[in-house]
Design an enzyme around this catalytic site. Structure first.
Site, PDB file in Angstrom:
ATOM      1  N   HIS A  87     -30.259 -53.879  17.673  1.00 25.87           N
ATOM      2  CA  HIS A  87     -30.390 -55.242  17.841  1.00 25.87           C
ATOM      3  C   HIS A  87     -31.577 -55.786  18.387  1.00 25.87           C
ATOM      4  O   HIS A  87     -32.094 -56.806  17.957  1.00 25.87           O
ATOM      5  CB  HIS A  87     -29.104 -55.680  18.588  1.00 25.87           C
ATOM      6  N   HIS A 134     -26.780 -48.719  18.399  1.00 26.16           N
ATOM      7  CA  HIS A 134     -26.665 -49.961  17.896  1.00 26.16           C
ATOM      8  C   HIS A 134     -27.015 -51.450  18.353  1.00 26.16           C
ATOM      9  O   HIS A 134     -27.926 -52.041  17.886  1.00 26.16           O
ATOM     10  CB  HIS A 134     -25.042 -50.222  17.752  1.00 26.16           C
ATOM     11  N   GLU A 135     -26.837 -51.093  19.957  1.00 24.56           N
ATOM     12  CA  GLU A 135     -27.409 -52.405  20.540  1.00 24.56           C
ATOM     13  C   GLU A 135     -28.902 -52.265  20.836  1.00 24.56           C
ATOM     14  O   GLU A 135     -29.551 -53.428  20.928  1.00 24.56           O
ATOM     15  CB  GLU A 135     -26.540 -52.490  21.948  1.00 24.56           C
ATOM     16  N   GLY A 174     -19.785 -54.003  22.706  1.00 24.76           N
ATOM     17  CA  GLY A 174     -21.265 -54.242  22.966  1.00 24.76           C
ATOM     18  C   GLY A 174     -21.687 -55.597  22.424  1.00 24.76           C
ATOM     19  O   GLY A 174     -21.087 -56.094  21.464  1.00 24.76           O
ATOM     20  N   GLN A 183     -27.519 -61.821  19.842  1.00 25.27           N
ATOM     21  CA  GLN A 183     -26.180 -62.322  19.441  1.00 25.27           C
ATOM     22  C   GLN A 183     -25.591 -63.489  19.947  1.00 25.27           C
ATOM     23  O   GLN A 183     -24.639 -63.947  19.495  1.00 25.27           O
ATOM     24  CB  GLN A 183     -25.153 -60.978  19.496  1.00 25.27           C
ATOM     25  N   CYS A 222     -19.973 -55.119  13.573  1.00 24.02           N
ATOM     26  CA  CYS A 222     -20.783 -55.751  14.357  1.00 24.02           C
ATOM     27  C   CYS A 222     -20.262 -57.117  14.594  1.00 24.02           C
ATOM     28  O   CYS A 222     -19.727 -57.601  13.512  1.00 24.02           O
ATOM     29  CB  CYS A 222     -22.374 -55.906  13.720  1.00 24.02           C
ATOM     30  N   LEU A 223     -20.352 -57.429  15.785  1.00 20.02           N
ATOM     31  CA  LEU A 223     -19.727 -59.008  15.882  1.00 20.02           C
ATOM     32  C   LEU A 223     -20.198 -60.125  15.109  1.00 20.02           C
ATOM     33  O   LEU A 223     -19.747 -61.019  14.809  1.00 20.02           O
ATOM     34  CB  LEU A 223     -19.578 -59.384  17.405  1.00 20.02           C
TER      35      LEU A 223
HETATM   36 NI    NI Z   1     -23.944 -55.544  16.502  1.00 18.35          NI
END
Ligand code: NI
Length: 170
Positions: free
Chosen positions: A138, A134-135, A45, A50, A92-93
Site C-alpha cells: 500500500h 499487503h500493507e 491492517g 487508506q 482490502c478495506l
Molecule cells: Ni488493503
C-alpha cells in the site's frame, strides 16, 4: 478519531507514500487514530493512504484486539526476506466486498521503525506475512489486485464502475 476509509479510485491509493522523518506527538496521534479507524472498519491492517494520508505508516493486528501484544506499528517498512508460498483469499478495506485468491510468501521479515524512530525487524507467517506484504505494498501505491489475473481485475473494475455510477462507491 475515526477516519473514513478511502476507496479504490482515489489517486492517494496508487501514489507512493512519503518517508517519515519526524517522530513526534502528531505521529503518535495519527497511529492511534489509524488503529481506531482500522478496528471501526473491522480490518486487521491499515495503511495511512487508506485514510487519505500519503505517509509511510501502517498498522496491523491480525488478532483483532484479542492480543494487545499483537499490535504492530510499521513506520517506513521494507520487506527484507520472503520464504515459501501460501495461497488464500485476500481483501482490502479500500475494495469492500471483494476477495480474491492471492499467492504470497508464507514467511516474511519486515524492517521498520517504531514510533520513536527505532529500527526493528519482525517476522511473521501465514496471515501476518500476508498482512506485512499487503500493507507495505500500500505504501508503494500498490494494491493486492495487481497480483490477480488481468481478466479478474477487469471484471472487478467493471463492477466498481457500476457501483460508482449508482452512487454506491464513495
Ligand atoms: Ni488493503
Amino acid at each position: 478519531m475515526i477516519y473514513p476509509i478511502v476507496k479504490y479510485g482515489d489517486a492517494v491509493l496508487e501514489t507512493p507514500a512519503q518517508t517519515i522523518t519526524e517522530f513526534n506527538q502528531d505521529l503518535k496521534k495519527l497511529v492511534e487514530d489509524m488503529f481506531e479507524s482500522m478496528y471501526a472498519a473491522h480490518g486487521v491492517g491499515l495503511a495511512a493512504p487508506q485514510i487519505g494520508v500519503g505517509k509511510r505508516i501502517a498498522v496491523i493486528d491480525v488478532t483483532f484486539k484479542e492480543d494487545p501484544n499483537a499490535k504492530l506499528v510499521l513506520i517506513n517498512p521494507e520487506i527484507i526476506k520472503r520464504e515459501g508460498k501460501q495461497r488464500s483469499q485476500e481483501g482490502c478495506l479500500s475494495l469492500p466486498d471483494f476477495r480474491e485468491d492471492v499467492t504470497r510468501a508464507n514467511v516474511v521479515t519486515v524492517r521498520a521503525q517504531d514510533q520513536e524512530g527505532k529500527w526493528f525487524e519482525h517476522t511473521g507467517e501465514e496471515l501476518l506475512a500476508r498482512a506485512l506484504l499487503h500493507e507495505t505494498e500500500h505504501l508503494e501505491g500498490r494494491l493486492y489486485i495487481s497480483h490477480i489475473s488481468a481478466l479478474k481485475r477487469d471484471i472487478m473494475k467493471r463492477k466498481i464502475k457500476k457501483l460508482m455510477r449508482a452512487g454506491e462507491w464513495t
